[in-house]
Design a protein around this motif. Structure first.
Motif, PDB file in Angstrom:
ATOM      1  N   UNK A  73     -40.549 -96.624  37.744  1.00 59.82           N
ATOM      2  CA  UNK A  73     -39.868 -97.132  38.941  1.00 59.82           C
ATOM      3  C   UNK A  73     -40.846 -97.315  40.095  1.00 59.82           C
ATOM      4  N   UNK A  74     -41.748 -96.364  40.281  1.00 60.08           N
ATOM      5  CA  UNK A  74     -42.725 -96.471  41.370  1.00 60.08           C
ATOM      6  C   UNK A  74     -43.619 -97.698  41.204  1.00 60.08           C
ATOM      7  N   UNK A  75     -44.038 -97.970  39.977  1.00 58.76           N
ATOM      8  CA  UNK A  75     -44.854 -99.171  39.721  1.00 58.76           C
ATOM      9  C   UNK A  75     -44.079-100.435  40.090  1.00 58.76           C
ATOM     10  N   UNK A  76     -42.834-100.486  39.681  1.00 56.04           N
ATOM     11  CA  UNK A  76     -41.990-101.647  39.972  1.00 56.04           C
ATOM     12  C   UNK A  76     -41.768-101.783  41.470  1.00 56.04           C
ATOM     13  N   UNK A  77     -41.408-100.693  42.111  1.00 54.84           N
ATOM     14  CA  UNK A  77     -41.146-100.730  43.550  1.00 54.84           C
ATOM     15  C   UNK A  77     -42.393-101.094  44.349  1.00 54.84           C
ATOM     16  N   UNK A  78     -43.528-100.542  43.953  1.00 54.93           N
ATOM     17  CA  UNK A  78     -44.779-100.866  44.652  1.00 54.93           C
ATOM     18  C   UNK A  78     -45.067-102.361  44.578  1.00 54.93           C
ATOM     19  N   UNK A  79     -44.923-102.934  43.398  1.00 55.55           N
ATOM     20  CA  UNK A  79     -45.163-104.367  43.241  1.00 55.55           C
ATOM     21  C   UNK A  79     -44.182-105.176  44.090  1.00 55.55           C
ATOM     22  N   UNK A  80     -42.906-104.842  43.997  1.00 60.93           N
ATOM     23  CA  UNK A  80     -41.893-105.589  44.742  1.00 60.93           C
ATOM     24  C   UNK A  80     -42.103-105.487  46.250  1.00 60.93           C
ATOM     25  N   UNK A  82     -45.014-104.591  47.861  1.00 61.64           N
ATOM     26  CA  UNK A  82     -46.300-105.180  48.239  1.00 61.64           C
ATOM     27  C   UNK A  82     -46.236-106.703  48.297  1.00 61.64           C
ATOM     28  N   UNK A  83     -45.445-107.294  47.409  1.00 56.18           N
ATOM     29  CA  UNK A  83     -45.328-108.762  47.374  1.00 56.18           C
ATOM     30  C   UNK A  83     -44.167-109.254  48.230  1.00 56.18           C
ATOM     31  N   UNK A  84     -43.551-108.324  48.981  1.00 51.97           N
ATOM     32  CA  UNK A  84     -42.499-108.636  49.954  1.00 51.97           C
ATOM     33  C   UNK A  84     -41.196-109.158  49.340  1.00 51.97           C
ATOM     34  N   UNK A  85     -40.926-108.757  48.105  1.00 52.07           N
ATOM     35  CA  UNK A  85     -39.638-109.097  47.500  1.00 52.07           C
ATOM     36  C   UNK A  85     -38.547-108.150  47.983  1.00 52.07           C
ATOM     37  N   UNK A  86     -38.949-106.946  48.374  1.00 57.85           N
ATOM     38  CA  UNK A  86     -38.009-105.971  48.937  1.00 57.85           C
ATOM     39  C   UNK A  86     -38.588-105.428  50.231  1.00 57.85           C
ATOM     40  N   UNK A  87     -37.699-104.833  51.026  1.00 55.16           N
ATOM     41  CA  UNK A  87     -38.080-104.274  52.332  1.00 55.16           C
ATOM     42  C   UNK A  87     -37.948-102.753  52.302  1.00 55.16           C
ATOM     43  N   UNK A  88     -38.339-102.131  53.386  1.00 53.63           N
ATOM     44  CA  UNK A  88     -38.250-100.673  53.495  1.00 53.63           C
ATOM     45  C   UNK A  88     -36.823-100.187  53.282  1.00 53.63           C
ATOM     46  N   UNK A  89     -35.851-100.910  53.806  1.00 53.41           N
ATOM     47  CA  UNK A  89     -34.455-100.488  53.639  1.00 53.41           C
ATOM     48  C   UNK A  89     -34.045-100.487  52.158  1.00 53.41           C
ATOM     49  N   UNK A  90     -34.649-101.382  51.381  1.00 55.25           N
ATOM     50  CA  UNK A  90     -34.370-101.415  49.943  1.00 55.25           C
ATOM     51  C   UNK A  90     -34.983-100.196  49.247  1.00 55.25           C
ATOM     52  N   UNK A  91     -36.195 -99.834  49.667  1.00 53.11           N
ATOM     53  CA  UNK A  91     -36.813 -98.616  49.132  1.00 53.11           C
ATOM     54  C   UNK A  91     -35.967 -97.398  49.475  1.00 53.11           C
ATOM     55  N   UNK A  92     -35.516 -97.338  50.723  1.00 52.95           N
ATOM     56  CA  UNK A  92     -34.670 -96.223  51.151  1.00 52.95           C
ATOM     57  C   UNK A  92     -33.398 -96.152  50.303  1.00 52.95           C
ATOM     58  N   UNK A  93     -32.799 -97.304  50.056  1.00 52.47           N
ATOM     59  CA  UNK A  93     -31.591 -97.369  49.221  1.00 52.47           C
ATOM     60  C   UNK A  93     -31.875 -96.818  47.820  1.00 52.47           C
ATOM     61  N   UNK A  94     -32.979 -97.235  47.234  1.00 54.01           N
ATOM     62  CA  UNK A  94     -33.344 -96.741  45.909  1.00 54.01           C
ATOM     63  C   UNK A  94     -33.450 -95.214  45.927  1.00 54.01           C
ATOM     64  N   UNK A  95     -34.224 -94.684  46.862  1.00 58.55           N
ATOM     65  CA  UNK A  95     -34.469 -93.240  46.876  1.00 58.55           C
ATOM     66  C   UNK A  95     -33.220 -92.436  47.227  1.00 58.55           C
ATOM     67  N   UNK A  96     -32.279 -93.027  47.930  1.00 64.64           N
ATOM     68  CA  UNK A  96     -31.018 -92.345  48.202  1.00 64.64           C
ATOM     69  C   UNK A  96     -30.144 -92.258  46.949  1.00 64.64           C
ATOM     70  N   UNK A  97     -30.382 -93.153  46.016  1.00 66.18           N
ATOM     71  CA  UNK A  97     -29.542 -93.227  44.821  1.00 66.18           C
ATOM     72  C   UNK A  97     -30.231 -92.807  43.537  1.00 66.18           C
ATOM     73  N   UNK A  98     -31.493 -92.442  43.614  1.00 66.36           N
ATOM     74  CA  UNK A  98     -32.236 -92.114  42.402  1.00 66.36           C
ATOM     75  C   UNK A  98     -31.622 -90.900  41.708  1.00 66.36           C
TER      76      UNK A  98
END
Length: 104
Positions: A73-80, A82-98
């Motif tokens: 998941x970290x590899x996927x999230x880092x790529x997404x 870094x390439x601006x496919x997702x924003x910080x709020x999306x990362x926060x959403x992921x970690x709230x639901x992991x």
């Protein structure tokens, strides 16, 4: 609608994966990663659709339950991110639901 159907198919594949057995840990890891990279592709393909991003991230989060899953998941999230496919709020959403949060 196609993207939502695709996400649902991936979710079913992940659920089937949990019932599978593999010759070794490497095969298991690679198959797991390949499944989750399908979610990555959906996010890339539909990166302007917040609902699709949230649904795909939720499936990724729900299927992240161990260190190996978190590594993938970290590899996927880092790529997404870094390439601006997702924003910080999306990362926060992921970690709230992991799923690993259930053991904290």
């Amino acid at each position: 609608m196609e993207a939502l159907n695709n996400i649902e198919r991936i979710k079913q594949e992940i659920n089937q994966y949990y019932e599978m057995s593999f010759e070794n840990e490497i095969e298991d890891y690679l198959f797991n990663k390949k499944l989750k990279e399908k979610l990555q592709k959906v996010i890339i393909d539909y990166n302007t659709d917040e609902i699709i991003i949230q649904k795909a991230l939720l499936i990724l989060a729900e299927s992240t339950g161990c260190d190996e899953d978190q590594e993938i998941a970290d590899e996927i999230l880092d790529l997404l991110y870094d390439k601006k496919y997702i924003k910080q709020k999306d990362l926060d959403f992921f970690y709230q639901n992991v799923a690993t949060r259930r053991w904290f």
